[in-house]
Write a protein that holds these residues in place. Sequence first.
Motif, PDB file in Angstrom:
ATOM      1  N   GLU A  31       9.102   7.995 -17.554  1.00 17.14           N
ATOM      2  CA  GLU A  31       8.663   6.714 -18.022  1.00 17.14           C
ATOM      3  C   GLU A  31       7.987   5.807 -17.013  1.00 17.14           C
ATOM      4  N   LYS A  32       8.777   5.978 -15.675  1.00 21.60           N
ATOM      5  CA  LYS A  32       8.059   5.229 -14.560  1.00 21.60           C
ATOM      6  C   LYS A  32       6.756   5.631 -14.256  1.00 21.60           C
ATOM      7  N   GLN A  33       6.414   6.989 -14.211  1.00 20.10           N
ATOM      8  CA  GLN A  33       5.281   7.745 -13.952  1.00 20.10           C
ATOM      9  C   GLN A  33       4.108   6.862 -14.900  1.00 20.10           C
ATOM     10  N   ARG A  34       4.550   7.115 -16.219  1.00 18.11           N
ATOM     11  CA  ARG A  34       3.617   6.635 -17.420  1.00 18.11           C
ATOM     12  C   ARG A  34       2.996   4.975 -17.125  1.00 18.11           C
ATOM     13  N   ARG A  44       3.521  -2.341  -3.413  1.00 16.85           N
ATOM     14  CA  ARG A  44       4.723  -2.469  -4.331  1.00 16.85           C
ATOM     15  C   ARG A  44       4.211  -2.342  -5.914  1.00 16.85           C
ATOM     16  N   HIS A  45       5.106  -2.308  -6.837  1.00 20.84           N
ATOM     17  CA  HIS A  45       4.910  -2.280  -8.097  1.00 20.84           C
ATOM     18  C   HIS A  45       5.938  -2.758  -8.790  1.00 20.84           C
ATOM     19  N   PHE A  46       5.599  -3.406 -10.381  1.00 17.24           N
ATOM     20  CA  PHE A  46       6.487  -3.745 -10.937  1.00 17.24           C
ATOM     21  C   PHE A  46       7.074  -2.694 -12.148  1.00 17.24           C
ATOM     22  N   ASP A  47       8.357  -2.948 -12.460  1.00 14.63           N
ATOM     23  CA  ASP A  47       9.062  -2.227 -13.634  1.00 14.63           C
ATOM     24  C   ASP A  47       8.569  -2.725 -14.721  1.00 14.63           C
ATOM     25  N   ALA A  48       9.065  -1.871 -15.895  1.00 15.24           N
ATOM     26  CA  ALA A  48       8.443  -2.304 -17.045  1.00 15.24           C
ATOM     27  C   ALA A  48       9.253  -3.624 -17.657  1.00 15.24           C
ATOM     28  N   ALA A  49      10.455  -3.848 -17.217  1.00 15.73           N
ATOM     29  CA  ALA A  49      11.031  -5.003 -17.744  1.00 15.73           C
ATOM     30  C   ALA A  49      10.461  -6.427 -17.178  1.00 15.73           C
ATOM     31  N   LEU A  99       8.049 -11.411  -2.702  1.00 14.03           N
ATOM     32  CA  LEU A  99       7.797 -10.533  -1.403  1.00 14.03           C
ATOM     33  C   LEU A  99       8.449 -11.154  -0.226  1.00 14.03           C
ATOM     34  N   TYR A 100       8.501 -12.284   0.016  1.00 18.63           N
ATOM     35  CA  TYR A 100       9.457 -12.608   1.209  1.00 18.63           C
ATOM     36  C   TYR A 100      10.736 -12.689   1.116  1.00 18.63           C
ATOM     37  N   LEU A 101      11.254 -12.442   0.062  1.00 14.11           N
ATOM     38  CA  LEU A 101      12.970 -12.419  -0.182  1.00 14.11           C
ATOM     39  C   LEU A 101      13.199 -11.109  -0.491  1.00 14.11           C
ATOM     40  N   THR A 102      12.479 -10.067  -0.643  1.00 13.55           N
ATOM     41  CA  THR A 102      13.041  -8.680  -0.715  1.00 13.55           C
ATOM     42  C   THR A 102      12.130  -7.579  -0.125  1.00 13.55           C
ATOM     43  N   ASP A 103      12.922  -6.642   0.134  1.00 13.51           N
ATOM     44  CA  ASP A 103      11.989  -5.513   0.681  1.00 13.51           C
ATOM     45  C   ASP A 103      11.708  -4.148  -0.297  1.00 13.51           C
ATOM     46  N   ASP A 104      12.445  -4.262  -1.462  1.00 14.04           N
ATOM     47  CA  ASP A 104      12.231  -3.395  -2.536  1.00 14.04           C
ATOM     48  C   ASP A 104      11.057  -2.789  -2.939  1.00 14.04           C
ATOM     49  N   GLU A 105      10.780  -1.642  -3.137  1.00 15.95           N
ATOM     50  CA  GLU A 105       9.561  -1.306  -3.257  1.00 15.95           C
ATOM     51  C   GLU A 105       9.255  -1.673  -4.802  1.00 15.95           C
ATOM     52  N   THR A 106      10.078  -1.561  -5.665  1.00 21.74           N
ATOM     53  CA  THR A 106       9.809  -1.894  -7.075  1.00 21.74           C
ATOM     54  C   THR A 106      10.393  -3.325  -7.281  1.00 21.74           C
ATOM     55  N   VAL A 107       9.345  -4.283  -7.764  1.00 26.85           N
ATOM     56  CA  VAL A 107       9.566  -5.602  -8.197  1.00 26.85           C
ATOM     57  C   VAL A 107      10.307  -5.513  -9.457  1.00 26.85           C
ATOM     58  N   GLY A 108      11.554  -5.336  -9.754  1.00 26.70           N
ATOM     59  CA  GLY A 108      12.461  -5.513 -11.123  1.00 26.70           C
ATOM     60  C   GLY A 108      12.715  -6.944 -11.725  1.00 26.70           C
ATOM     61  N   HIS A 109      12.948  -6.356 -12.805  1.00 24.11           N
ATOM     62  CA  HIS A 109      13.397  -7.630 -13.544  1.00 24.11           C
ATOM     63  C   HIS A 109      14.333  -8.773 -12.825  1.00 24.11           C
ATOM     64  N   GLY A 110      15.300  -8.436 -12.353  1.00 23.80           N
ATOM     65  CA  GLY A 110      16.333  -8.940 -11.500  1.00 23.80           C
ATOM     66  C   GLY A 110      15.776  -9.816 -10.406  1.00 23.80           C
ATOM     67  N   LEU A 111      14.577  -9.345  -9.937  1.00 25.87           N
ATOM     68  CA  LEU A 111      14.092 -10.357  -8.918  1.00 25.87           C
ATOM     69  C   LEU A 111      13.280 -11.280  -9.315  1.00 25.87           C
ATOM     70  N   LEU A 112      12.964 -11.710 -10.671  1.00 25.35           N
ATOM     71  CA  LEU A 112      12.238 -12.591 -10.891  1.00 25.35           C
ATOM     72  C   LEU A 112      13.174 -14.057 -11.270  1.00 25.35           C
TER      73      LEU A 112
END
Length: 455
Positions: free
Chosen positions: A120-123, A344-349, A374-387
């Motif tokens: 699903e992530k790949q799609r 980086r990339h966003f997740d679906a949520a 981008l300033y506050l996290t080093d996560d490769e995926t920008v997930g729903h919880g980072l918004l």
Amino acid sequence: MPTERIYVCDDELLIREWLAEHLDEQGYEVATFETGAGCIERFENERCDLVLLDLRLPDQSGLEVLAELRGRDATLPVIMMSAYGEVETAVAAVRAGAFHFLEKPVQLPELLLLIEQALEKQRLLGQLERFREGHRWQFSNVTLIGRSATMESLVQVIRRIGSRSTAATVLVRGESGTGKDVIARAIHAQGPRRGNPFLSVNCTALPETLVESELFGHEAGAYTDAKTRKRGLFELAEGGTVFLDEVGDMPPSGQGKLLQFLETHRFRRVGGVDDIEVDVQVVAATNRDLEKAVEEGSFREDLYYRLNVIPIELPPLRERREDILPLALYFLDSLCQEMSLAPRHFDAAALAALEAYDWPGNARELRNVIERILYLTDDETVGHGLLPVEITGDRAPIGQSPALPGAGLDLEEAEKSLILQALERASGNKSKAARLLGVSRDTLRYRLEKHGLGG
């Protein structure tokens, strides 16, 4: 039913056959390999959608095979498997790009769930790549982003304006943050004036006593502080474009002079006696209701009609939601490049939340939100919880526990997965991982031993 192709690379025949049988039942196309070299050779000739990869192989380590496969396709999801539960190895695999690390004996429900999540992530990544490729228009060094019918029509208008040799005045209207300045730059970049100056001024920043001097210049001695001759904005922009941002806020004393210039393309510097003629195109922008301003007497009616030769209306993002995701991806890519960050990339949520939000600050607010993340996290995926909570609406009471999934869960496996995620985010640092999990280092050491992950 899924139709994706999965490669299984494991040195144990029974495991290969067991996995192939169950994956085939799920509708996947499966190929099996005993050695890493065989898997890599097949991948060279026929790509797959996911790889199940054993850590220990007869010819090389699974980490070496992982590096080879990811070197050929950096987006390929790889799930590592091993009977040797060592936390350092698991962390190394995830840091090297593995989607997940499973300890043998593999539990089929967990494996099938991980495979679906990875695919699903790949799609999603494929869909995002199509957004990146298909919804951008380039006008020299200016990029317009969007997939709405509004943006497509706007692009056609810009191209038509640029194809004309005459310089009609353009009035761009829209809320603050919609990108009116980008439209002005695109008009300049598309037309025959693109090799000449593009100069802009924010009319709200022009002091009423100096507006004429800023736009048209002054002669030495024109007033007390005028020690030398000064060329104004229109004179400096000869052959190019002048962008009058927030023209609806221009002081009344400047409106008459601007009208006269638009009608004749001639002006006199303050204190001057000679007429100066220049060839410039004027693009103006405003977020004000100019018709209402005309009725109230704060904006000249004749100037309004002179500016409004070619009107362009730029709707807010909430009225063209199709443009939100292409814009978000563009800002994410460009900001990562500006900040020298890995892609980086966003997740679906996260994407769903971005598209559902009304964006009162429009594109400017969208860019600022992504820059803050981008300033506050080093996560490769920008997930729903980072918004930010104003976008997600997640304002759960402090101390509220996460809900139990309807189908239940394996508590031991959930705990082990969270520990591995914390160690991966902490780059293997156990003290930092313990802080992320809200436990002491001794508690984390105990839980690592409990799950066979080493101390």
